[in-house]
Design a protein around this motif. Structure first.
Motif, PDB file in Angstrom:
ATOM      1  N   ASN A  16       0.810  -1.213   0.000  1.00  0.00           N
ATOM      2  CA  ASN A  16       0.000   0.000   0.000  1.00  0.00           C
ATOM      3  C   ASN A  16       0.847   1.268   0.000  1.00  0.00           C
ATOM      4  O   ASN A  16       0.390   2.322  -0.458  1.00  0.00           O
ATOM      5  CB  ASN A  16      -0.928   0.015   1.218  1.00  0.00           C
ATOM      6  CG  ASN A  16      -1.963  -1.096   1.180  1.00  0.00           C
ATOM      7  OD1 ASN A  16      -2.094  -1.802   0.199  1.00  0.00           O
ATOM      8  ND2 ASN A  16      -2.691  -1.248   2.280  1.00  0.00           N
ATOM      9  N   SER A  17       2.076   1.182   0.512  1.00  0.00           N
ATOM     10  CA  SER A  17       2.932   2.367   0.568  1.00  0.00           C
ATOM     11  C   SER A  17       3.321   2.860  -0.817  1.00  0.00           C
ATOM     12  O   SER A  17       3.658   4.031  -0.998  1.00  0.00           O
ATOM     13  CB  SER A  17       4.195   2.062   1.375  1.00  0.00           C
ATOM     14  OG  SER A  17       5.052   1.165   0.671  1.00  0.00           O
ATOM     15  N   ARG A  18       3.240   1.963  -1.803  1.00  0.00           N
ATOM     16  CA  ARG A  18       3.621   2.310  -3.176  1.00  0.00           C
ATOM     17  C   ARG A  18       2.434   2.286  -4.134  1.00  0.00           C
ATOM     18  O   ARG A  18       2.443   2.938  -5.170  1.00  0.00           O
ATOM     19  CB  ARG A  18       4.700   1.319  -3.662  1.00  0.00           C
ATOM     20  CG  ARG A  18       5.222   1.570  -5.073  1.00  0.00           C
ATOM     21  CD  ARG A  18       6.007   2.860  -5.166  1.00  0.00           C
ATOM     22  NE  ARG A  18       6.489   3.076  -6.519  1.00  0.00           N
ATOM     23  CZ  ARG A  18       7.705   2.721  -6.940  1.00  0.00           C
ATOM     24  NH1 ARG A  18       8.558   2.133  -6.109  1.00  0.00           N
ATOM     25  NH2 ARG A  18       8.069   2.961  -8.180  1.00  0.00           N
ATOM     26  N   GLY A  19       1.410   1.538  -3.788  1.00  0.00           N
ATOM     27  CA  GLY A  19       0.304   1.335  -4.711  1.00  0.00           C
ATOM     28  C   GLY A  19       0.585   0.133  -5.588  1.00  0.00           C
ATOM     29  O   GLY A  19       1.661  -0.471  -5.530  1.00  0.00           O
ATOM     30  N   GLY A  20      -0.383  -0.257  -6.391  1.00  0.00           N
ATOM     31  CA  GLY A  20      -0.191  -1.420  -7.234  1.00  0.00           C
ATOM     32  C   GLY A  20      -0.417  -2.708  -6.471  1.00  0.00           C
ATOM     33  O   GLY A  20      -1.077  -2.725  -5.428  1.00  0.00           O
ATOM     34  N   GLU A  21       0.179  -3.783  -6.951  1.00  0.00           N
ATOM     35  CA  GLU A  21      -0.081  -5.108  -6.394  1.00  0.00           C
ATOM     36  C   GLU A  21       1.173  -5.812  -5.875  1.00  0.00           C
ATOM     37  O   GLU A  21       1.133  -7.002  -5.593  1.00  0.00           O
ATOM     38  CB  GLU A  21      -0.750  -5.986  -7.457  1.00  0.00           C
ATOM     39  CG  GLU A  21      -2.114  -5.475  -7.915  1.00  0.00           C
ATOM     40  CD  GLU A  21      -3.099  -5.337  -6.767  1.00  0.00           C
ATOM     41  OE1 GLU A  21      -3.064  -6.183  -5.849  1.00  0.00           O
ATOM     42  OE2 GLU A  21      -3.900  -4.376  -6.779  1.00  0.00           O
ATOM     43  N   GLU A  22       2.279  -5.107  -5.779  1.00  0.00           N
ATOM     44  CA  GLU A  22       3.514  -5.721  -5.296  1.00  0.00           C
ATOM     45  C   GLU A  22       3.961  -5.071  -3.997  1.00  0.00           C
ATOM     46  O   GLU A  22       3.885  -3.839  -3.859  1.00  0.00           O
ATOM     47  CB  GLU A  22       4.625  -5.581  -6.347  1.00  0.00           C
ATOM     48  CG  GLU A  22       4.391  -6.407  -7.602  1.00  0.00           C
ATOM     49  CD  GLU A  22       4.414  -7.911  -7.345  1.00  0.00           C
ATOM     50  OE1 GLU A  22       5.060  -8.333  -6.361  1.00  0.00           O
ATOM     51  OE2 GLU A  22       3.789  -8.646  -8.110  1.00  0.00           O
ATOM     52  N   PRO A  23       4.443  -5.875  -3.036  1.00  0.00           N
ATOM     53  CA  PRO A  23       4.537  -7.346  -3.078  1.00  0.00           C
ATOM     54  C   PRO A  23       3.165  -8.004  -2.996  1.00  0.00           C
ATOM     55  O   PRO A  23       2.230  -7.445  -2.437  1.00  0.00           O
ATOM     56  CB  PRO A  23       5.387  -7.676  -1.851  1.00  0.00           C
ATOM     57  CG  PRO A  23       5.176  -6.528  -0.924  1.00  0.00           C
ATOM     58  CD  PRO A  23       4.985  -5.322  -1.787  1.00  0.00           C
ATOM     59  N   SER A  24       3.077  -9.198  -3.552  1.00  0.00           N
ATOM     60  CA  SER A  24       1.820  -9.907  -3.703  1.00  0.00           C
ATOM     61  C   SER A  24       1.463 -10.684  -2.451  1.00  0.00           C
ATOM     62  O   SER A  24       2.235 -11.537  -1.997  1.00  0.00           O
ATOM     63  CB  SER A  24       1.919 -10.863  -4.892  1.00  0.00           C
ATOM     64  OG  SER A  24       0.886 -11.815  -4.869  1.00  0.00           O
TER      65      SER A  24
END
Length: 247
Positions: A16-24
């Motif tokens: 969540n700190s970066r957005g997207g789905e990584e790390p999964s």
């Protein structure tokens, strides 16, 4: 044998700190399962600070029939935005276990258990609902709790001992100040017919001492320390080391 349930909240914090789905979260759960964990824990909160309801649903599908699924949360926190409320989320995914915790948005992490004498009346109908959904119900309690009649009366099946004070005492070389209270609480809970779980700040350093003092310990839920240690040694290797301690 004591079951190791790996809490994946910190994986979600990093994502969540970066957005997207990584790390999964899915890949992390699969790695932990392959390394021998017996369960996965998540603690969704109304503020969505880490694990989100869509994560809870995804993990339910991934874990079903493979390992235990433990969802922690405050049953009194109302629905908000994408968060449907703990009972409604449980109704959707039907985890193995629900651990009820009296946390709030203002807490960085859970830092106390229920006062069973005070809270049992409010908890009773919720415990009944969750058990009717097919879930095992565990209540978060403080070390030093001694009267478990209220928990038994409302149908709880387990308690989880809050081990934060024990971990702090262990780190300061004062383990004898905190471990006896945990052991006595476990003994009294087991005498009342409840199984005993434990969690919060347990680590490779302090877990063995704790387990040795708690005969019949059913489950430990470990996230923060385990994920932190995995940054250095790898997730699979770290899970295997925890399993070795518990075995």
């Amino acid at each position: 044998m004591t079951l190791l349930s790996v809490n994946l909240n910190k994986i979600a914090v990093l994502r969540n700190s970066r957005g997207g789905e990584e790390p999964s979260l899915a890949r992390a759960a699969q790695t932990c399962i392959n390394a021998g964990c017996g369960g996965i824990t998540v603690h969704p909160r109304p503020d969505l600070r880490h694990v989100r309801p869509d994560d809870v649903r995804m993990l339910a599908a991934l874990l079903r029939g493979r390992v235990e699924y433990n969802i922690e949360g405050n049953p009194f926190a109302p629905a908000r935005g994408a968060y449907p409320g703990l009972v409604e989320l449980v109704r959707e995914v039907r985890p193995t276990q629900v651990t009820l915790v009296p946390d709030s948005d203002g807490q960085i992490t859970s830092d106390h258990g229920f006062d069973l004498a005070r809270d049992a009346e409010r908890l009773g109908p919720l415990v009944d609902q969750l058990r009717n959904l097919g879930c095992r119900v565990s209540l978060f309690v403080d070390p030093g709790t001694s009267d478990f009649e209220p928990a038994v009366r409302i149908g709880a099946q387990r308690v989880e001992i809050y081990t934060g004070p024990y971990a702090e005492a262990f780190a300061g070389g004062r383990v004898d100040e905190a471990l006896p209270a945990c052991a006595e609480t476990a003994r009294r809970a087991q005498q009342a017919g409840l199984a005993v779980n434990a969690g919060h700040d347990l680590s490779q350093a302090n877990l063995g001492t704790f387990k040795a003092a708690i005969p019949g310990l059913a489950e430990v839920s470990i996230g923060h320390a385990l994920i932190g240690e995995a940054l250095y040694d790898g997730l699979a290797q770290t899970v295997r080391r925890y399993r070795q301690i518990l075995d």
